[in-house]
Design a protein around this motif. Structure first.
Motif, short mmCIF file in Angstrom:
data_model
loop_
_atom_site.label_atom_id
_atom_site.label_comp_id
_atom_site.label_asym_id
_atom_site.label_seq_id
_atom_site.Cartn_x
_atom_site.Cartn_y
_atom_site.Cartn_z
N ALA A 1 0.83 -1.21 0.00
CA ALA A 1 0.00 0.00 0.00
C ALA A 1 0.86 1.25 0.00
CB ALA A 1 -0.93 -0.01 1.21
N ALA A 2 1.99 1.20 0.70
CA ALA A 2 2.88 2.36 0.78
C ALA A 2 3.58 2.65 -0.54
CB ALA A 2 3.93 2.14 1.89
N ALA A 3 3.54 1.68 -1.45
CA ALA A 3 4.12 1.89 -2.78
C ALA A 3 3.25 2.82 -3.64
CB ALA A 3 4.31 0.56 -3.49
N HIS A 4 1.98 2.94 -3.27
CA HIS A 4 1.04 3.82 -3.97
C HIS A 4 0.99 3.54 -5.47
CE1 HIS A 4 0.06 6.22 -0.43
NE2 HIS A 4 1.33 6.10 -0.10
N ASN A 5 0.85 2.26 -5.78
CA ASN A 5 0.65 1.82 -7.16
C ASN A 5 -0.59 0.93 -7.17
OD1 ASN A 5 0.69 0.18 -9.55
ND2 ASN A 5 2.84 0.70 -9.86
N PRO A 6 -1.74 1.45 -7.60
CA PRO A 6 -2.98 0.67 -7.54
C PRO A 6 -2.92 -0.66 -8.28
CG PRO A 6 -3.43 2.98 -8.01
CD PRO A 6 -1.95 2.81 -8.12
N MET A 7 -2.23 -0.69 -9.40
CA MET A 7 -2.14 -1.95 -10.16
C MET A 7 -1.34 -2.99 -9.39
SD MET A 7 -1.69 -0.75 -14.13
CE MET A 7 -1.75 -2.46 -14.67
N LEU A 8 -0.26 -2.55 -8.77
CA LEU A 8 0.55 -3.47 -7.96
C LEU A 8 -0.25 -3.97 -6.78
CD1 LEU A 8 3.27 -4.81 -7.33
CD2 LEU A 8 3.95 -2.70 -6.15
N ALA A 9 -1.01 -3.09 -6.15
CA ALA A 9 -1.82 -3.48 -5.00
C ALA A 9 -2.89 -4.49 -5.40
CB ALA A 9 -2.47 -2.24 -4.38
N GLU A 10 -3.50 -4.29 -6.54
CA GLU A 10 -4.54 -5.21 -7.00
C GLU A 10 -3.94 -6.57 -7.34
OE1 GLU A 10 -8.07 -5.52 -10.39
OE2 GLU A 10 -6.99 -3.63 -10.10
N LEU A 11 -2.80 -6.57 -8.01
CA LEU A 11 -2.15 -7.82 -8.35
C LEU A 11 -1.73 -8.58 -7.09
CD1 LEU A 11 -1.09 -9.72 -10.50
CD2 LEU A 11 1.01 -8.36 -10.61
N TYR A 12 -1.19 -7.85 -6.11
CA TYR A 12 -0.76 -8.50 -4.88
C TYR A 12 -1.97 -9.08 -4.14
CZ TYR A 12 2.00 -9.51 -0.77
OH TYR A 12 2.65 -10.18 0.26
N ALA A 13 -3.07 -8.35 -4.15
CA ALA A 13 -4.28 -8.85 -3.49
C ALA A 13 -4.75 -10.15 -4.13
CB ALA A 13 -5.38 -7.79 -3.56
N SER A 14 -4.53 -10.29 -5.43
CA SER A 14 -4.99 -11.48 -6.13
C SER A 14 -4.19 -12.71 -5.76
CB SER A 14 -4.93 -11.26 -7.65
OG SER A 14 -3.60 -11.29 -8.13
N VAL A 15 -2.96 -12.53 -5.29
CA VAL A 15 -2.13 -13.68 -4.91
C VAL A 15 -2.04 -13.86 -3.40
CG1 VAL A 15 -0.75 -13.42 -7.01
CG2 VAL A 15 0.07 -12.40 -4.89
N LEU A 16 -2.70 -12.99 -2.65
CA LEU A 16 -2.52 -12.99 -1.20
C LEU A 16 -2.95 -14.29 -0.55
CD1 LEU A 16 -1.51 -11.32 1.14
CD2 LEU A 16 -3.81 -10.34 1.39
N ALA A 17 -4.08 -14.85 -0.99
CA ALA A 17 -4.55 -16.10 -0.38
C ALA A 17 -3.52 -17.21 -0.58
CB ALA A 17 -5.89 -16.49 -0.97
N ALA A 18 -2.95 -17.27 -1.78
CA ALA A 18 -1.95 -18.30 -2.07
C ALA A 18 -0.68 -18.06 -1.25
CB ALA A 18 -1.63 -18.31 -3.56
N ILE A 19 -0.31 -16.79 -1.09
CA ILE A 19 0.87 -16.46 -0.30
C ILE A 19 0.67 -16.87 1.17
CG2 ILE A 19 2.19 -14.54 0.67
CD1 ILE A 19 2.02 -13.20 -2.07
N LYS A 20 -0.52 -16.58 1.70
CA LYS A 20 -0.81 -16.97 3.09
C LYS A 20 -0.66 -18.49 3.26
CE LYS A 20 -4.18 -13.35 4.26
NZ LYS A 20 -5.61 -13.14 4.62
N ALA A 21 -1.14 -19.23 2.28
CA ALA A 21 -1.04 -20.69 2.36
C ALA A 21 0.41 -21.13 2.38
CB ALA A 21 -1.78 -21.33 1.18
#
Length: 220
Positions: free
Chosen positions: A153-173
């Motif tokens: 979020a501190a990177a302030h790049n909406p596209m990066l934030a959206e992409l990271y959110a899409s992989v977050l569940a897999a990363i948590k696993a």
């Protein structure tokens, strides 16, 4: 009805179902209404509903369970596709993708962080340390994810934030597997230096610190 009209109607139903899922009307893990119920709710034909559900199932948003019904597996198509890809991916490849996203996020965060970002990072870092002390893997995984999301979020790049959110569940696993149920002291990695580098506005150091803990597949 022409083929073009039918295709458009199916897309409209896909969009409406996606919106309802994203809005939380049918949370992840819950069962969506039956096909006849959807026909009534959406005011379209059975075949249109069937095609829309099939498309969302293929995208990983829905999953049909034999003899039980159709369940929500993710809140959007990107998350579903990525989660499926990550789930089947080699561990080394998964870490390389994490590294690509998180290293750049840390570098940008050091350049763009605001006072509010720093406050959020400090709070997330403290919460992560407290979570580790609980010895509860699930609690720690969530707290660890919160810190990484704060960096992104501190990177302030909406596209990066959206992409990271899409992989977050897999990363948590993957983090849960790496940490393990025992949460041994040797598996803990302090992230204080990442936050410190971002606070100091040092992009090279922030990137280096963010990448350091992703060198070994066994580390989270």
């Amino acid at each position: 009805m022409t083929l073009g009209t039918r295709s458009t109607l199916v897309q409209q139903v896909i969009s409406r179902l996606s919106e309802q899922i994203a809005a939380g009307e049918w949370p992840v893990g819950s069962k969506i209404p039956t096909e006849p119920q959807l026909v009534e709710i959406l005011g379209v034909g059975r075949n249109t509903v069937r095609e829309a559900v099939r498309a969302l199932t293929h995208a990983g948003v829905l999953e049909g369970v034999q003899g039980s019904g159709t369940y929500v597996r993710s809140t959007d198509e990107l998350t579903g596709v990525v989660a499926r890809k990550f789930g089947a991916a080699d561990v080394g490849h998964t870490i390389e993708v994490r590294r690509a996203l998180e290293v750049e996020a840390a570098r940008l965060a050091a350049l763009r962080r605001t006072p509010d970002d720093l406050a959020r990072l400090d709070a997330a870092l403290a919460a992560r340390d407290v979570a580790w002390a609980t010895g509860d893997t699930d609690v720690f995984v969530e707290a660890d994810a919160d810190l990484h999301v704060a960096v992104v979020a501190a990177a302030h790049n909406p596209m990066l934030a959206e992409l990271y959110a899409s992989v977050l569940a897999a990363i948590k696993a993957s983090v849960a597997v790496a940490v393990g149920p025992a949460m041994l002291a040797g598996t803990h990695i302090d992230h204080a230096q990442i936050v410190a580098a971002i606070r100091d506005g040092d992009p090279d150091r922030a990137a280096r610190e963010a990448g350091r803990f992703l060198e070994a597949p066994a580390r989270a």
